[in-house]
Design a protein around this motif. Structure first.
Motif, mmCIF file in Angstrom:
data_model
loop_
_atom_site.group_PDB
_atom_site.id
_atom_site.type_symbol
_atom_site.label_atom_id
_atom_site.label_comp_id
_atom_site.label_asym_id
_atom_site.label_seq_id
_atom_site.Cartn_x
_atom_site.Cartn_y
_atom_site.Cartn_z
ATOM 1 N N THR A 24 0.821 -1.203 0.000
ATOM 2 C CA THR A 24 0.000 0.000 0.000
ATOM 3 C C THR A 24 0.860 1.260 0.000
ATOM 4 O OG1 THR A 24 -1.851 1.128 1.045
ATOM 5 C CG2 THR A 24 -0.222 0.133 2.525
ATOM 6 N N PRO A 25 0.485 2.246 -0.791
ATOM 7 C CA PRO A 25 1.297 3.472 -0.847
ATOM 8 C C PRO A 25 1.268 4.240 0.478
ATOM 9 C CG PRO A 25 -0.704 3.712 -2.173
ATOM 10 C CD PRO A 25 -0.624 2.276 -1.758
ATOM 11 N N TYR A 26 0.162 4.137 1.208
ATOM 12 C CA TYR A 26 0.074 4.731 2.546
ATOM 13 C C TYR A 26 -0.578 3.712 3.472
ATOM 14 C CZ TYR A 26 1.255 9.256 0.572
ATOM 15 O OH TYR A 26 1.923 10.288 -0.057
ATOM 16 N N ASP A 27 -0.266 3.807 4.762
ATOM 17 C CA ASP A 27 -0.841 2.856 5.720
ATOM 18 C C ASP A 27 -2.314 3.148 5.970
ATOM 19 O OD1 ASP A 27 1.704 1.748 6.123
ATOM 20 O OD2 ASP A 27 2.192 3.310 7.597
ATOM 21 N N LEU A 28 -2.640 4.437 6.094
ATOM 22 C CA LEU A 28 -3.980 4.811 6.530
ATOM 23 C C LEU A 28 -4.556 5.896 5.635
ATOM 24 C CD1 LEU A 28 -3.106 5.194 10.330
ATOM 25 C CD2 LEU A 28 -4.115 3.185 9.226
ATOM 26 N N HIS A 29 -5.866 5.848 5.484
ATOM 27 C CA HIS A 29 -6.560 6.889 4.724
ATOM 28 C C HIS A 29 -7.563 7.555 5.664
ATOM 29 C CE1 HIS A 29 -7.909 8.178 0.493
ATOM 30 N NE2 HIS A 29 -8.523 8.964 1.343
ATOM 31 N N LEU A 30 -7.230 8.758 6.088
ATOM 32 C CA LEU A 30 -8.057 9.490 7.049
ATOM 33 C C LEU A 30 -8.987 10.427 6.280
ATOM 34 C CD1 LEU A 30 -8.604 10.420 10.033
ATOM 35 C CD2 LEU A 30 -6.703 12.037 9.725
ATOM 36 N N ILE A 31 -10.282 10.304 6.543
ATOM 37 C CA ILE A 31 -11.254 11.120 5.813
ATOM 38 C C ILE A 31 -12.000 12.054 6.774
ATOM 39 C CG2 ILE A 31 -13.368 11.071 4.432
ATOM 40 C CD1 ILE A 31 -12.474 8.265 3.490
ATOM 41 N N ALA A 32 -11.862 13.346 6.522
ATOM 42 C CA ALA A 32 -12.685 14.302 7.260
ATOM 43 C C ALA A 32 -13.938 14.518 6.433
ATOM 44 C CB ALA A 32 -11.936 15.609 7.455
ATOM 45 N N VAL A 33 -15.068 14.038 6.924
ATOM 46 C CA VAL A 33 -16.289 14.008 6.118
ATOM 47 C C VAL A 33 -16.738 15.418 5.739
ATOM 48 C CG1 VAL A 33 -18.742 13.461 6.160
ATOM 49 C CG2 VAL A 33 -17.079 11.801 6.985
ATOM 50 N N ASN A 34 -16.699 16.319 6.678
ATOM 51 C CA ASN A 34 -17.197 17.668 6.420
ATOM 52 C C ASN A 34 -16.240 18.702 7.003
ATOM 53 O OD1 ASN A 34 -18.489 20.076 6.238
ATOM 54 N ND2 ASN A 34 -20.440 19.368 7.099
ATOM 55 N N PRO A 88 -5.642 0.096 2.754
ATOM 56 C CA PRO A 88 -6.361 -0.967 3.477
ATOM 57 C C PRO A 88 -7.275 -0.469 4.611
ATOM 58 C CG PRO A 88 -3.975 -1.383 3.490
ATOM 59 C CD PRO A 88 -4.189 -0.123 2.742
ATOM 60 N N ILE A 89 -6.859 0.588 5.297
ATOM 61 C CA ILE A 89 -7.648 1.041 6.441
ATOM 62 C C ILE A 89 -8.101 2.481 6.226
ATOM 63 C CG2 ILE A 89 -7.648 1.487 8.937
ATOM 64 C CD1 ILE A 89 -5.404 -0.640 9.139
ATOM 65 N N GLN A 90 -9.414 2.703 6.268
ATOM 66 C CA GLN A 90 -9.952 4.059 6.181
ATOM 67 C C GLN A 90 -10.466 4.470 7.556
ATOM 68 O OE1 GLN A 90 -13.028 4.088 3.162
ATOM 69 N NE2 GLN A 90 -11.706 3.128 1.620
ATOM 70 N N ILE A 91 -10.127 5.710 7.940
ATOM 71 C CA ILE A 91 -10.625 6.236 9.207
ATOM 72 C C ILE A 91 -11.522 7.422 8.874
ATOM 73 C CG2 ILE A 91 -10.001 7.262 11.427
ATOM 74 C CD1 ILE A 91 -7.160 5.895 10.757
ATOM 75 N N ILE A 92 -12.791 7.313 9.205
ATOM 76 C CA ILE A 92 -13.774 8.308 8.782
ATOM 77 C C ILE A 92 -14.203 9.154 9.965
ATOM 78 C CG2 ILE A 92 -16.029 8.631 7.726
ATOM 79 C CD1 ILE A 92 -15.478 5.734 6.474
#
Length: 563
Positions: free
Chosen positions: A465-475, A521-525
């Motif tokens: 994976t190019p990055y370990d984590l994908h952090l998403i700020a919804v708004n 692999p891991i998304q943090i929403i």
RNA sequence: CGGGAUGUGGCUCAGCCCGGUAGAGCGCUCGGUUCGGGACCGAGAGGUCGGGGGUUCGAAUCCCCCCAUCCCGACCA
């Protein structure tokens, strides 16, 4: 890495030029961008994946004692003339127009020339030298994105040994290292026997993944472990019994009969009773190949047998050599300078039908031993689906595969050509015994994607994976979300590589779609909904599983997931 | 190298057959509304229609040549 400040050019539509899933997804996710046919720019996201693959390879190569080089891509053409490979590569090799230089398609010559000038004694051997470097090959038809391109990165290594016994050790070390590399990368692969082709040498194996996008045909037995590239595959096809029914040949008129099928039909005999003649031209002499029925000539086997380049004859040459055209050729009475090679299926065949070397005539009741001169028998046929396995007799299956690695026992081909010798314990000069081993970097990435994607995008594993984590700020208009996601980003960045989708001008849907497309692999929403309960959501890309996690438990949860 | 297809704003495509002021959706810019699964309204910017030649009063459209890209094949007598 903040998404808002990064170059992640994702594309919603499927690029019209891309056909296979890995190619489409690599472009859509912004990993690569085409510049010309078979030429790609690696964008930041893609290059991170390639670097991860290179690091895995580097670690495994170092662990078998490999030493990393970086050799020039520009090579003097003279070096390649010495090994005869300017000819054997032909148009595949790029030639520089305004200097006597070529762009190296591989590096046996450079390695051997270094060995020649520095290796003196058996005491300095064995050596394993490798590099991870750009290769240039003028592929006539690039295809499938980075799977077949004109410029690509390859890890190529070379073993230098004193004997074939120790070459086996170096070869096996590589085989084991390769298995670890593919296992760590998460590829489902298998190993097959392969042809050495233009490389030369005594033996080789390929590491393949099964794929309909593949360009190689592989013969596999589902019962025993037999698996082989079609180029060298053999089978246990039954030989038919040939009975002598006449003491001499008989010339028959066969108007407009050009193919074996037409011949068999015209004479009302089984196809197997006909012997097909195929003519190739080498730089020495013409070669007539005799095949049973509709068996096809396996040119890779022929190349290994002849050890020299060849081509199919032209119609004019056929008339000149045999006095007849395609469809009426045969081995009886051919001139001495034509070498006749007969496939094993026709060994000692009697009562076969061949061309008469006279247009529109064939010979019946030919006894190959009695009526013709066969210079050699060999296995030169192409195996067909459902023929019995050579080792267990079970029906063979043909599948398509992509080659992700190839290891060769080269022997002394290059050391002899370039006089790279060492002194043994008795003071005698011997050629260094070499092996060469290649892995395509982009191919591993593409093949991984071929095996790991869904309708929403790529599904990376932890290793690539190019990055370990994908952090998403919804708004990003919500103060609460901004504050929390920034804090989470800073905390997680201490231990992980994180993409932080902090874009304020796109909607949540766009962020979710992009996250699935990139395939971390891991998304943090982080959204208001869960923040009200002091929680965030974790989504696992592969399973789609979602969990609501309290903020204070986030770190430990991520750690657990990353184990 | 042989066969087939395509080439029109950044992307996906329509228009070509039947010549007459260059279009849509997405993306982009600005303003506003929206804000947890590719939102909505309004206003804009952006194209020598792959290149060259020809036919024509007039060519994205017809003809010729070239180039590029993709697909299939590469030999089976």
């Amino acid at each position: 890495m903040r998404f808002s400040k990064s170059f992640f050019p994702t594309i919603k539509e499927i690029p019209s030029d891309a056909v296979i899933p890995s190619h489409q997804l690599m472009i859509r996710s912004g990993m690569i961008k085409p510049l010309g046919a078979g030429i790609y720019s690696f964008l930041p996201l893609g290059y991170r994946v390639f670097q991860k693959i290179m690091n895995i390879i580097r670690e495994e190569m170092n662990s078998i004692g490999g030493q990393e080089f970086h050799l020039p891509g520009l090579n003097p053409i003279e070096l390649w003339q010495e090994t005869g490979r300017v000819e054997s590569f032909g148009d595949i090799m790029f030639h520089v127009k305004n200097r006597q230089l070529i762009l190296a398609p591989t590096h046996e010559e450079v390695i051997t020339s270094i060995a020649k000038s520095h290796i003196r004694s058996y005491k300095e051997l064995p050596q394993i030298w490798y590099q991870i470097q750009t290769k240039f090959r003028n592929e006539p038809r690039p295809k499938s994105g980075v799977i077949r391109s004109r410029q690509f990165i390859m890890k190529d290594s070379y073993s230098l040994d004193t004997s074939f016994e120790t070459l086996n050790t170096s070869y096996n070390l590589h085989s084991e290292a390769y298995k670890k590399i593919y296992d760590r990368s998460g590829l489902k692969y298998f190993i097959i026997g392969a042809s050495s082709g233009a490389m030369g040498g005594s033996g080789s194996q390929e590491f393949m993944i099964e794929s309909n996008a593949g360009e190689d045909t592989i013969v596999v037995c589902d019962k025993c472990n037999y698996a082989s590239n079609l180029e060298i595959a053999t089978s246990n096809k039954q030989k038919i019994k040939f009975e002598n029914i006449s003491s001499k040949t008989e010339k028959v008129f066969t108007p407009n009969v050009k193919t074996i099928d037409q011949l068999a039909q015209f004479l009302k005999v089984p196809v197997e009773q006909c012997a097909k003649s195929v003519v190739y031209i080498t730089d020495k002499n013409p070669i007539l190949i005799l095949m049973q029925g509709n068996d096809q000539v396996n040119e890779a086997k022929l190349l290994t047998l002849l050890g020299t380049e060849f081509r199919v004859s032209t119609d004019e040459e056929l008339v000149e050599i045999f006095g007849a055209e395609t469809g009426s050729l045969g081995p009886v009475g051919v001139s001495k300078n034509v070498k006749v090679i007969c496939d094993n299926q026709l060994r000692d065949a009697k009562n076969v039908i061949t061309g008469a070397n006279l247009n529109d005539f064939h010979l019946m009741h030919v006894d190959l031993l009695r009526d013709s001169r066969i210079d050699a028998y060999a296995d030169i046929r192409v195996v067909e689906e459902n023929e019995p396995c050579i080792s267990c007799g079970n029906s063979l299956r043909l599948i398509k595969g992509i080659e992700v690695g190839h290891i060769f026992k080269l022997g002394t081909k290059y050391s002899v050509a370039l006089k790279a010798n060492y002194l043994d314990e008795s003071g005698n000069e011997n050629p260094i015994v070499m092996g060469s081993y290649g892995i395509g970097i982009e191919r591993i990435a593409a093949c991984y994607i071929e095996q790991n994607y869904d309708e929403n995008g790529i599904i990376w594993n932890k290793a690539l994976t190019p990055y370990d984590l994908h952090l998403i700020a919804v708004n990003m208009k919500s103060e609460k979300v901004i504050e929390s996601s920034n804090k989470i980003y800073e905390e997680l960045s201490k231990r992980y590589s994180v993409i932080f989708d902090d874009r304020s001008q796109v909607t949540a849907g766009v962020k979710f779609k992009d996250a699935d497309l990139l395939g971390i692999p891991i998304q943090i929403i982080v959204g208001e909904r869960n923040l009200d309960n002091n929680s965030v959501e974790i989504k696992l890309r592969r399973s789609g599983e979602r969990k609501i996690i309290k903020l204070e438990a986030l770190q430990t949860e991520i750690e657990k997931l990353n184990e």
